[in-house]
Design a protein around this motif. Structure first.
Motif, PDB file in Angstrom:
ATOM      1  N   THR A   1      69.886  59.162  62.059  1.00 26.36           N
ATOM      2  CA  THR A   1      68.472  59.249  61.688  1.00 26.36           C
ATOM      3  C   THR A   1      67.586  59.114  62.915  1.00 26.36           C
ATOM      4  OG1 THR A   1      68.897  58.354  59.481  1.00 26.36           O
ATOM      5  CG2 THR A   1      66.640  58.215  60.304  1.00 26.36           C
ATOM      6  N   ALA A   2      67.952  58.186  63.806  1.00 24.36           N
ATOM      7  CA  ALA A   2      67.159  58.006  65.021  1.00 24.36           C
ATOM      8  C   ALA A   2      67.155  59.271  65.874  1.00 24.36           C
ATOM      9  CB  ALA A   2      67.703  56.824  65.819  1.00 24.36           C
ATOM     10  N   GLN A   3      68.308  59.911  65.994  1.00 22.07           N
ATOM     11  CA  GLN A   3      68.390  61.148  66.789  1.00 22.07           C
ATOM     12  C   GLN A   3      67.573  62.264  66.149  1.00 22.07           C
ATOM     13  OE1 GLN A   3      72.716  61.292  66.690  1.00 22.07           O
ATOM     14  NE2 GLN A   3      72.808  60.985  68.929  1.00 22.07           N
ATOM     15  N   LEU A   4      67.629  62.362  64.838  1.00 27.41           N
ATOM     16  CA  LEU A   4      66.863  63.398  64.145  1.00 27.41           C
ATOM     17  C   LEU A   4      65.362  63.128  64.248  1.00 27.41           C
ATOM     18  CD1 LEU A   4      69.094  63.909  60.963  1.00 27.41           C
ATOM     19  CD2 LEU A   4      68.863  65.446  62.918  1.00 27.41           C
ATOM     20  N   LYS A   5      64.975  61.861  64.184  1.00 24.48           N
ATOM     21  CA  LYS A   5      63.560  61.501  64.345  1.00 24.48           C
ATOM     22  C   LYS A   5      63.056  61.962  65.710  1.00 24.48           C
ATOM     23  CE  LYS A   5      62.313  57.328  63.298  1.00 24.48           C
ATOM     24  NZ  LYS A   5      62.351  55.854  63.203  1.00 24.48           N
ATOM     25  N   ASP A   6      63.858  61.723  66.748  1.00 23.89           N
ATOM     26  CA  ASP A   6      63.449  62.138  68.095  1.00 23.89           C
ATOM     27  C   ASP A   6      63.438  63.655  68.229  1.00 23.89           C
ATOM     28  OD1 ASP A   6      63.196  59.513  68.855  1.00 23.89           O
ATOM     29  OD2 ASP A   6      65.173  59.391  69.813  1.00 23.89           O
ATOM     30  N   ARG A   7      64.460  64.281  67.718  1.00 22.62           N
ATOM     31  CA  ARG A   7      64.579  65.734  67.862  1.00 22.62           C
ATOM     32  C   ARG A   7      63.422  66.472  67.204  1.00 22.62           C
ATOM     33  NH1 ARG A   7      69.606  69.388  65.396  1.00 22.62           N
ATOM     34  NH2 ARG A   7      68.545  71.421  65.530  1.00 22.62           N
ATOM     35  N   PHE A   8      63.034  66.018  65.996  1.00 27.73           N
ATOM     36  CA  PHE A   8      62.017  66.737  65.228  1.00 27.73           C
ATOM     37  C   PHE A   8      60.653  66.046  65.231  1.00 27.73           C
ATOM     38  CE2 PHE A   8      66.082  68.076  63.277  1.00 27.73           C
ATOM     39  CZ  PHE A   8      65.960  69.455  63.418  1.00 27.73           C
ATOM     40  N   ALA A   9      60.517  64.972  65.985  1.00 22.33           N
ATOM     41  CA  ALA A   9      59.258  64.219  66.031  1.00 22.33           C
ATOM     42  C   ALA A   9      58.797  63.892  64.614  1.00 22.33           C
ATOM     43  CB  ALA A   9      58.189  65.013  66.775  1.00 22.33           C
ATOM     44  N   ALA A  10      59.706  63.318  63.864  1.00 22.99           N
ATOM     45  CA  ALA A  10      59.466  63.058  62.450  1.00 22.99           C
ATOM     46  C   ALA A  10      59.634  61.574  62.145  1.00 22.99           C
ATOM     47  CB  ALA A  10      60.438  63.868  61.605  1.00 22.99           C
ATOM     48  N   SER A  11      59.077  61.161  61.033  1.00 22.55           N
ATOM     49  CA  SER A  11      59.224  59.787  60.585  1.00 22.55           C
ATOM     50  C   SER A  11      60.567  59.605  59.896  1.00 22.55           C
ATOM     51  CB  SER A  11      58.102  59.424  59.605  1.00 22.55           C
ATOM     52  OG  SER A  11      58.260  60.162  58.398  1.00 22.55           O
ATOM     53  N   ASN A  12      60.949  58.366  59.701  1.00 23.54           N
ATOM     54  CA  ASN A  12      62.192  58.065  59.002  1.00 23.54           C
ATOM     55  C   ASN A  12      62.179  58.646  57.599  1.00 23.54           C
ATOM     56  OD1 ASN A  12      64.776  56.245  58.893  1.00 23.54           O
ATOM     57  ND2 ASN A  12      63.654  55.777  57.008  1.00 23.54           N
ATOM     58  N   ALA A  13      61.043  58.504  56.903  1.00 23.88           N
ATOM     59  CA  ALA A  13      60.941  59.002  55.531  1.00 23.88           C
ATOM     60  C   ALA A  13      61.103  60.516  55.477  1.00 23.88           C
ATOM     61  CB  ALA A  13      59.602  58.593  54.923  1.00 23.88           C
ATOM     62  N   THR A  14      60.545  61.213  56.472  1.00 23.89           N
ATOM     63  CA  THR A  14      60.648  62.676  56.493  1.00 23.89           C
ATOM     64  C   THR A  14      62.085  63.117  56.720  1.00 23.89           C
ATOM     65  OG1 THR A  14      58.377  62.911  57.302  1.00 23.89           O
ATOM     66  CG2 THR A  14      59.856  64.766  57.661  1.00 23.89           C
ATOM     67  N   VAL A  15      62.779  62.450  57.631  1.00 24.49           N
ATOM     68  CA  VAL A  15      64.186  62.770  57.882  1.00 24.49           C
ATOM     69  C   VAL A  15      65.018  62.525  56.631  1.00 24.49           C
ATOM     70  CG1 VAL A  15      66.251  62.057  59.153  1.00 24.49           C
ATOM     71  CG2 VAL A  15      64.085  62.392  60.366  1.00 24.49           C
ATOM     72  N   GLN A  16      64.766  61.424  55.947  1.00 23.27           N
ATOM     73  CA  GLN A  16      65.527  61.122  54.737  1.00 23.27           C
ATOM     74  C   GLN A  16      65.278  62.165  53.646  1.00 23.27           C
ATOM     75  OE1 GLN A  16      67.938  58.904  54.545  1.00 23.27           O
ATOM     76  NE2 GLN A  16      67.492  58.389  56.691  1.00 23.27           N
ATOM     77  N   LYS A  17      64.052  62.669  53.545  1.00 22.95           N
ATOM     78  CA  LYS A  17      63.750  63.726  52.568  1.00 22.95           C
ATOM     79  C   LYS A  17      64.521  65.003  52.908  1.00 22.95           C
ATOM     80  CE  LYS A  17      59.618  64.447  50.980  1.00 22.95           C
ATOM     81  NZ  LYS A  17      58.147  64.703  50.914  1.00 22.95           N
ATOM     82  N   ALA A  18      64.656  65.303  54.196  1.00 19.65           N
ATOM     83  CA  ALA A  18      65.414  66.490  54.606  1.00 19.65           C
ATOM     84  C   ALA A  18      66.889  66.332  54.258  1.00 19.65           C
ATOM     85  CB  ALA A  18      65.254  66.712  56.114  1.00 19.65           C
ATOM     86  N   LEU A  19      67.440  65.144  54.520  1.00 14.45           N
ATOM     87  CA  LEU A  19      68.847  64.906  54.208  1.00 14.45           C
ATOM     88  C   LEU A  19      69.072  64.938  52.699  1.00 14.45           C
ATOM     89  CD1 LEU A  19      69.670  62.053  56.764  1.00 14.45           C
ATOM     90  CD2 LEU A  19      70.152  64.505  56.953  1.00 14.45           C
ATOM     91  N   HIS A  20      68.102  64.470  51.948  1.00 14.60           N
ATOM     92  CA  HIS A  20      68.221  64.505  50.487  1.00 14.60           C
ATOM     93  C   HIS A  20      68.325  65.939  49.986  1.00 14.60           C
ATOM     94  CE1 HIS A  20      67.816  63.206  46.348  1.00 14.60           C
ATOM     95  NE2 HIS A  20      66.775  63.994  46.189  1.00 14.60           N
ATOM     96  N   LEU A  21      67.569  66.849  50.601  1.00 19.82           N
ATOM     97  CA  LEU A  21      67.656  68.261  50.218  1.00 19.82           C
ATOM     98  C   LEU A  21      69.068  68.789  50.445  1.00 19.82           C
ATOM     99  CD1 LEU A  21      64.403  70.018  51.519  1.00 19.82           C
ATOM    100  CD2 LEU A  21      65.046  69.533  49.154  1.00 19.82           C
ATOM    101  N   LEU A  22      69.649  68.485  51.604  1.00 24.77           N
ATOM    102  CA  LEU A  22      70.977  68.985  51.925  1.00 24.77           C
ATOM    103  C   LEU A  22      72.038  68.388  51.006  1.00 24.77           C
ATOM    104  CD1 LEU A  22      70.801  68.906  55.834  1.00 24.77           C
ATOM    105  CD2 LEU A  22      70.424  70.854  54.306  1.00 24.77           C
ATOM    106  N   LYS A  23      71.837  67.158  50.569  1.00 28.48           N
ATOM    107  CA  LYS A  23      72.773  66.547  49.619  1.00 28.48           C
ATOM    108  C   LYS A  23      72.676  67.248  48.262  1.00 28.48           C
ATOM    109  CE  LYS A  23      72.524  61.987  51.824  1.00 28.48           C
ATOM    110  NZ  LYS A  23      71.997  60.591  51.717  1.00 28.48           N
ATOM    111  N   LYS A  24      71.461  67.545  47.823  1.00 28.59           N
ATOM    112  CA  LYS A  24      71.284  68.255  46.558  1.00 28.59           C
ATOM    113  C   LYS A  24      71.916  69.640  46.609  1.00 28.59           C
ATOM    114  CE  LYS A  24      67.434  68.308  44.366  1.00 28.59           C
ATOM    115  NZ  LYS A  24      65.991  68.499  44.081  1.00 28.59           N
ATOM    116  N   GLU A  25      71.920  70.239  47.780  1.00 27.81           N
ATOM    117  CA  GLU A  25      72.486  71.580  47.945  1.00 27.81           C
ATOM    118  C   GLU A  25      74.006  71.554  48.106  1.00 27.81           C
ATOM    119  OE1 GLU A  25      70.410  73.216  51.273  1.00 27.81           O
ATOM    120  OE2 GLU A  25      68.449  72.925  50.319  1.00 27.81           O
ATOM    121  N   ARG A  26      74.592  70.365  48.045  1.00 23.88           N
ATOM    122  CA  ARG A  26      76.041  70.178  48.118  1.00 23.88           C
ATOM    123  C   ARG A  26      76.604  70.592  49.486  1.00 23.88           C
ATOM    124  NH1 ARG A  26      75.487  72.823  43.028  1.00 23.88           N
ATOM    125  NH2 ARG A  26      76.662  74.646  43.670  1.00 23.88           N
ATOM    126  N   LEU A  27      75.774  70.453  50.514  1.00 21.16           N
ATOM    127  CA  LEU A  27      76.214  70.776  51.871  1.00 21.16           C
ATOM    128  C   LEU A  27      76.696  69.542  52.621  1.00 21.16           C
ATOM    129  CD1 LEU A  27      73.484  73.331  52.985  1.00 21.16           C
ATOM    130  CD2 LEU A  27      75.862  73.827  52.415  1.00 21.16           C
TER     131      LEU A  27
END
Length: 261
Positions: free
Chosen positions: A42-68
């Motif tokens: 999460t920390a690496q993704l926050k730095d890479r995308f200049a995003a908050s923790n909550a935003t990164v978690q929302k992105a990961l939630h999408l990928l989990k829903k997509e069964r990826l």
């Protein structure tokens, strides 16, 4: 068309978590993030995308829903083993051997998957315009329709709607609501219509309401729609099938001989 880095470049109006999920999805589907591999922290993704923790978690939630990917909060997130399946249309055309199951099932089993087909219904219907045109049907003319849902490892993989000219299908097992040993290619060959040529037209589309429901899609993702027309002797069309699968879970592989028409 705009070129990245040039004035007039189109803006990406998706929310940040959708854009993060899109980039990670592409890396998963291309193999840069291989099956079983851990996603960046999460920390690496926050730095890479200049995003908050909550935003990164929302992105990961999408990928989990997509069964990826799989994982839970506070633990590493990994790419699922069957991140994307490759479908090889050329493997399905030939009739199955006597007493053998439908080729789609045997091809899926080669990769160790559990494949299953569910016959939804069989009836006569007026097909979509592109199907009717492919079969040479007149306006409003009906065809025999067989609808199936194909599943892999208990998850819906593909919706299949196969249409047949009534002069071929009536009075045969094609028009009956029951399984056909070896699939319709085997039956058509036994009826004197051996499949000789298969032509595919593949397009990406937004899922219809029925496709969204039956494929259990997790969100507004594209589907791959294939219109396959099968020809017998003398270029006679004997079958037109519409196959729809989740675009983020499947890819289609075709093989060509250099120099062939």
């Amino acid at each position: 068309m705009t070129v990245p880095g040039h004035e007039g470049e189109a803006a990406d109006h998706r929310s940040l978590h959708e854009r993060i999920a899109a980039d990670l999805r592409d890396e998963i589907m291309s193999g840069d993030l291989a099956p079983g591999a851990s996603l960046p922290s999460t920390a690496q993704l926050k730095d890479r995308f200049a995003a908050s923790n909550a935003t990164v978690q929302k992105a990961l939630h999408l990928l989990k829903k997509e069964r990826l990917v799989i994982g839970r909060a506070g633990a590493s997130v990994t790419v699922r083993d069957h991140r994307q399946r490759t479908m090889r249309p050329a493997s399905y055309m030939a009739p199955a051997g006597s007493g053998r199951p439908y080729r789609w099932l045997t091809e899926a089993a080669r990769s160790g998957a559990r494949a299953h087909s569910t016959l939804v219904d069989v009836f006569e219907a007026v097909p979509p315009a592109d199907v009717a045109d492919a079969l040479g049907l007149g306006k409003g003319e009906a065809a025999a329709l067989r609808r199936q849902v194909l599943s892999i490892d208990g998850e819906p993989a593909e919706l299949v709607a196969s249409y047949y000219p009534l002069e071929i299908a009536r009075g045969t097992a094609i028009a009956e609501r029951r399984r056909i040993p070896g699939g319709t290619p085997t039956l058509l060959a036994s009826l004197g219509y051996p499949p000789q040529l298969s032509v595919d037209r593949v397009s990406a589309r937004v899922a219809t309401q029925e496709q969204y429901r039956l494929l259990e899609l997790p969100g507004d993702l594209p589907v791959l729609r294939t219109l396959r027309v099968v020809f017998s002797d003398h270029d006679r069309p004997i079958e037109a099938t519409v196959m729809v699968k989740a675009g983020h879970l499947y890819e289609v592989q075709y093989e060509f001989t250099p120099g062939s028409d």
